[in-house]
Design an enzyme around this catalytic site. Structure first.
Site, short mmCIF file in Angstrom:
data_model
loop_
_atom_site.label_atom_id
_atom_site.label_comp_id
_atom_site.label_asym_id
_atom_site.label_seq_id
_atom_site.Cartn_x
_atom_site.Cartn_y
_atom_site.Cartn_z
N LYS A 151 25.09 1.48 -72.04
CA LYS A 151 24.27 1.68 -70.85
C LYS A 151 24.24 0.40 -70.02
CE LYS A 151 22.57 5.92 -71.38
NZ LYS A 151 22.82 7.01 -70.41
N ASP A 179 27.81 3.78 -68.83
CA ASP A 179 27.00 4.70 -68.03
C ASP A 179 25.98 3.88 -67.24
OD1 ASP A 179 25.50 6.70 -66.92
OD2 ASP A 179 24.98 7.68 -68.82
N GLU A 205 30.36 6.19 -65.93
CA GLU A 205 29.55 7.37 -65.65
C GLU A 205 28.50 7.07 -64.59
OE1 GLU A 205 28.39 9.10 -69.37
OE2 GLU A 205 26.79 10.27 -68.46
N ASP A 230 27.53 12.60 -63.63
CA ASP A 230 26.54 13.17 -64.56
C ASP A 230 25.36 13.72 -63.76
OD1 ASP A 230 24.69 13.82 -66.49
OD2 ASP A 230 24.53 11.84 -67.37
N LYS A 254 25.54 19.01 -69.22
CA LYS A 254 24.42 19.02 -70.18
C LYS A 254 23.71 20.36 -70.09
CE LYS A 254 23.71 14.05 -69.86
NZ LYS A 254 22.92 12.96 -69.26
#
Ligand code: MG
Length: 349
Positions: A151, A179, A205, A230, A254
């Site tokens: 992250k 991400d 991402e 995303d 998701k």
């Protein structure tokens, strides 16, 4: 509510617990379908209380007396009674799919196209000091994972240091994806991706805010590392927008954004037709909906990899029998009927 083992920081928030909902659907043939929804307020605009209300007041009444095998019609009806509420709808959608698998006494993936491939999952490292993230990376590799999601999205120089330290710790054989969770401006995103190139990043991402599809396209065309959307893609319609604007190389699907498996499959199909591979990701979900997502992944040609690690971060596991297992980073989908989860007897509702 379930506490996290440790606080989890991403670009726009730090969370210490997850607040989900569990839905059971009972049929007149005594089949009980189980589903989970995990509202993430900052992503889907839902709250736990609101999701419970959406199920009880709006979604459940559309199901009473209906045939669960008419799932396509039921999903459409849910969209006619309430806009959004994708996690609440996901919980119902998963429970309906669970019923279908149990009714034919087969694992769910058999109803979604069959088991087409094994899928590996990454394991994620939240934002911390670079040296702590390097330590976390080693622990993940020791658990057998060969893909790490790092992250970032806070500060260009610090983020490059985070990735540099993680790469240095794990060596060249481990896949690293990053991400940014919408954390950068377009220019900062381009700068950071160029600076990350020496560390062999698999993909980046959501570098820019969810709404900024044009910005995402600019980043995509300015760098050689694949860019994955995303937060910009919740629905099949969002996927079409990404495709039309040539704004991403990949899409992270998701269940909680899409509203369940039915819509997730539509996104995968739209993306496949445009030559865009997908991964399946997650919110802070338990094994209930993560197992459902794994059934979707292993039965979907265009879903090659997964980011289905959230059960590893939770202090409690509601599942007594079945449920997803991780074997050297590979997802092991249960062979029980339906999604294949049996809850602990005293689990709270
Ligand atoms: Mg993400």
């Amino acid at each position: 509510d379930i506490q996290l083992i440790e606080p989890f920081r991403i670009a726009f928030e730090t969370i210490t617990s997850t607040m989900g909902i569990l839905v059971q659907i009972h049929t007149d043939e005594n089949i009980v379908g189980m589903g989970e929804g995990v509202p993430t307020t900052i992503i889907t605009g839902e709250t736990q209380e609101g999701a419970i209300h959406a199920v009880n007041k709006y979604l459940a009444p559309t199901l009473f007396g209906k045939d669960p095998f008419k799932i396509g019609k039921l999903i459409a009806q849910m969209d006619r009674v309430v806009l959004g509420n994708s996690s609440a709808k996901a919980a119902v959608d998963i429970a309906l799919h669970d019923i279908l698998g149990k009714a034919i006494n087969k694992p769910l993936y058999n109803l979604l196209g069959g088991y087409v491939h094994d899928v590996s999952s990454d394991c994620t490292i939240g934002i911390k000091k670079p040296e702590e993230m390097a330590k976390d990376a080693l622990a993940i590799v020791e658990k057998g994972f060969n893909t790490i999601k790092v992250k970032i999205g806070v500060d260009v120089a610090e983020d490059v240091e985070r990735v540099r330290r993680v790469r240095e710790a794990v060596g060249d054989d481990i896949v690293i994806r990053v991400d940014a969770n919408q954390g950068y401006s377009v220019k900062a995103a381009i700068r950071v991706v160029h600076k990350l190139e020496p560390y062999q990043i698999q993909l980046v991402e959501q570098p820019v805010p969810a709404w900024n599809i044009e910005g995402l396209a600019i980043v995509k065309h300015a760098v050689s590392v694949p860019i994955m959307a995303d937060e910009s893609v919740h629905s099949p319609q969002d996927a079409i927008e990404i495709i039309k604007r040539d704004a991403a190389d990949m899409i992270n699907i998701k269940l909680m954004k899409a509203g369940g498996i039915f819509k997730a499959r539509q996104i995968a199909t739209v993306a496949e037709a445009a030559g865009i591979p997908c991964i399946v990701g997650c919110m802070e979900e338990t094994k209930v909906s993560i197992t459902a997502a794994a059934h979707f992944a292993v039965s979907t040609e265009n879903v090659r990899e997964a980011d289905l690690d959230s059960p590893l971060f939770l202090k409690e596991d509601p599942v007594m029998e079945g449920g997803i297992e991780y074997e050297q980073g590979m997802l092991k989908v249960p062979s029980l009927p339906g999604i294949g989860v049996v809850l602990k007897e005293n689990w709270r509702y």
